[in-house]
Motif scaffolding. Sequence first.
Motif, PDB file in Angstrom:
ATOM      1  N   MET A  98       0.833  -1.208   0.000  1.00 38.05           N
ATOM      2  CA  MET A  98       0.000   0.000   0.000  1.00 38.05           C
ATOM      3  C   MET A  98       0.866   1.255   0.000  1.00 38.05           C
ATOM      4  O   MET A  98       0.424   2.324  -0.410  1.00 38.05           O
ATOM      5  CB  MET A  98      -0.949  -0.017   1.199  1.00 38.05           C
ATOM      6  N   ILE A  99       2.094   1.118   0.515  1.00 36.95           N
ATOM      7  CA  ILE A  99       3.069   2.216   0.446  1.00 36.95           C
ATOM      8  C   ILE A  99       4.429   1.639   0.087  1.00 36.95           C
ATOM      9  O   ILE A  99       4.678   0.440   0.255  1.00 36.95           O
ATOM     10  CB  ILE A  99       3.180   3.018   1.782  1.00 36.95           C
ATOM     11  N   THR A 100       5.327   2.501  -0.388  1.00 38.66           N
ATOM     12  CA  THR A 100       6.703   2.104  -0.687  1.00 38.66           C
ATOM     13  C   THR A 100       7.515   2.152   0.605  1.00 38.66           C
ATOM     14  O   THR A 100       7.381   3.092   1.394  1.00 38.66           O
ATOM     15  CB  THR A 100       7.324   3.078  -1.711  1.00 38.66           C
ATOM     16  N   SER A 148       4.224   8.565  15.079  1.00 38.48           N
ATOM     17  CA  SER A 148       2.938   9.081  15.582  1.00 38.48           C
ATOM     18  C   SER A 148       1.937   9.105  14.432  1.00 38.48           C
ATOM     19  O   SER A 148       2.330   9.070  13.254  1.00 38.48           O
ATOM     20  CB  SER A 148       3.119  10.500  16.127  1.00 38.48           C
ATOM     21  N   PRO A 149       0.629   9.183  14.741  1.00 37.12           N
ATOM     22  CA  PRO A 149      -0.369   9.304  13.671  1.00 37.12           C
ATOM     23  C   PRO A 149      -0.095  10.495  12.751  1.00 37.12           C
ATOM     24  O   PRO A 149      -0.310  10.414  11.542  1.00 37.12           O
ATOM     25  CB  PRO A 149      -1.681   9.482  14.447  1.00 37.12           C
ATOM     26  N   GLN A 150       0.411  11.595  13.309  1.00 40.11           N
ATOM     27  CA  GLN A 150       0.733  12.781  12.503  1.00 40.11           C
ATOM     28  C   GLN A 150       1.831  12.463  11.497  1.00 40.11           C
ATOM     29  O   GLN A 150       1.757  12.850  10.320  1.00 40.11           O
ATOM     30  CB  GLN A 150       1.149  13.938  13.430  1.00 40.11           C
ATOM     31  N   ASP A 151       2.873  11.741  11.957  1.00 43.11           N
ATOM     32  CA  ASP A 151       3.962  11.319  11.055  1.00 43.11           C
ATOM     33  C   ASP A 151       3.421  10.439   9.932  1.00 43.11           C
ATOM     34  O   ASP A 151       3.829  10.564   8.776  1.00 43.11           O
ATOM     35  CB  ASP A 151       5.020  10.514  11.827  1.00 43.11           C
ATOM     36  N   LEU A 183       3.503  10.998   5.869  1.00 40.56           N
ATOM     37  CA  LEU A 183       4.077   9.976   4.989  1.00 40.56           C
ATOM     38  C   LEU A 183       3.099   9.582   3.886  1.00 40.56           C
ATOM     39  O   LEU A 183       3.464   9.494   2.708  1.00 40.56           O
ATOM     40  CB  LEU A 183       4.470   8.744   5.824  1.00 40.56           C
ATOM     41  N   LEU A 184       1.838   9.370   4.261  1.00 41.58           N
ATOM     42  CA  LEU A 184       0.816   8.974   3.282  1.00 41.58           C
ATOM     43  C   LEU A 184       0.568  10.095   2.273  1.00 41.58           C
ATOM     44  O   LEU A 184       0.437   9.845   1.068  1.00 41.58           O
ATOM     45  CB  LEU A 184      -0.485   8.604   3.994  1.00 41.58           C
ATOM     46  N   GLU A 185       0.536  11.320   2.762  1.00 42.85           N
ATOM     47  CA  GLU A 185       0.330  12.465   1.861  1.00 42.85           C
ATOM     48  C   GLU A 185       1.469  12.576   0.843  1.00 42.85           C
ATOM     49  O   GLU A 185       1.253  12.850  -0.334  1.00 42.85           O
ATOM     50  CB  GLU A 185       0.215  13.769   2.667  1.00 42.85           C
ATOM     51  N   GLN A 186       2.711  12.349   1.315  1.00 48.94           N
ATOM     52  CA  GLN A 186       3.875  12.413   0.428  1.00 48.94           C
ATOM     53  C   GLN A 186       3.822  11.336  -0.648  1.00 48.94           C
ATOM     54  O   GLN A 186       4.132  11.575  -1.805  1.00 48.94           O
ATOM     55  CB  GLN A 186       5.178  12.277   1.231  1.00 48.94           C
TER      56      GLN A 186
END
Length: 279
Positions: free
Chosen positions: A255-257, A265-268, A272-275
């Motif tokens: 789902m991600i690289t 943290s959830p914020q991190d 990461l997902l946005e990037q």
Amino acid sequence: MNEPILKVSNLHYSYGNGNPALDGVSVDIYKGEKIAVIGSNGSGKSTFFLNANGVLKADHGEISYQGTVINKKNIKELRKNIGIVFQDADNQIIASTVMAEVGFGPMNLKLPKDEVIRRVDEALTYMNILDFKDRPPHYLSGGEKKRVTIADIIAMKSEVIIFDEPTAALDPLNAQMLEEVLVKLGEEGKTMLISTHDVDFAYRWAERAIVFDQGKIIADGTPLEIFKRPEILEQANLKRPAMLDVYEMLVENKMITDTNEYPTSPQDLKILLEQQFKH
């Protein structure tokens, strides 16, 4: 590398039963470090803390503060500069008002009265409890008492601050307050050691993790290094932080690289997902 602010060499300590609570502990602590001290109950964390700030005296071994070996003559130097915030605030609070409580340590340093008052006001303001100064601390809530015990240490201007299970018995709001204070202290360059069973907090907050088991240090490294070692987690009876599992699950399911930039943290994770999905 600079000289350690606190150096512990081959520390041994036994309580009355003769079983070693510390069994040859050696560790170097450097100025400004944020260290999580983890391990199961009875692994030696609290005994290590009490030796490190001079409350207990080791059966064998040596402690140096700022390059000076601690002995009977200079033990006060250790107690002055290494403050400890106990798990149970009621065990720490001794005075009849918040002002007297926070002023107790500076008074014992034989500071001038106006300096004591200045330090107390500073510490109470820092912890946002200046309005409590004339109140009896024993009637405060658990979170408020915790603020008072941290103010105790801030008023002492301790270089190293030890927190023994600081989030135990705190509700989520006060746990968040505590974390904000820790971030603030970290930004001011304070050296902090925190024992905790909250692996998610340790993973998120600490730069270094020290793992205790049966009076020994069995691992010392970054939280990521420690929590990726299943044999250490099993031996110390620790679980993995949720964010570590979430990241590896997302990678495993393609789902991600895998960038090896583990979110803590959830914020991190959100960043990461946005990037990864903005392309």
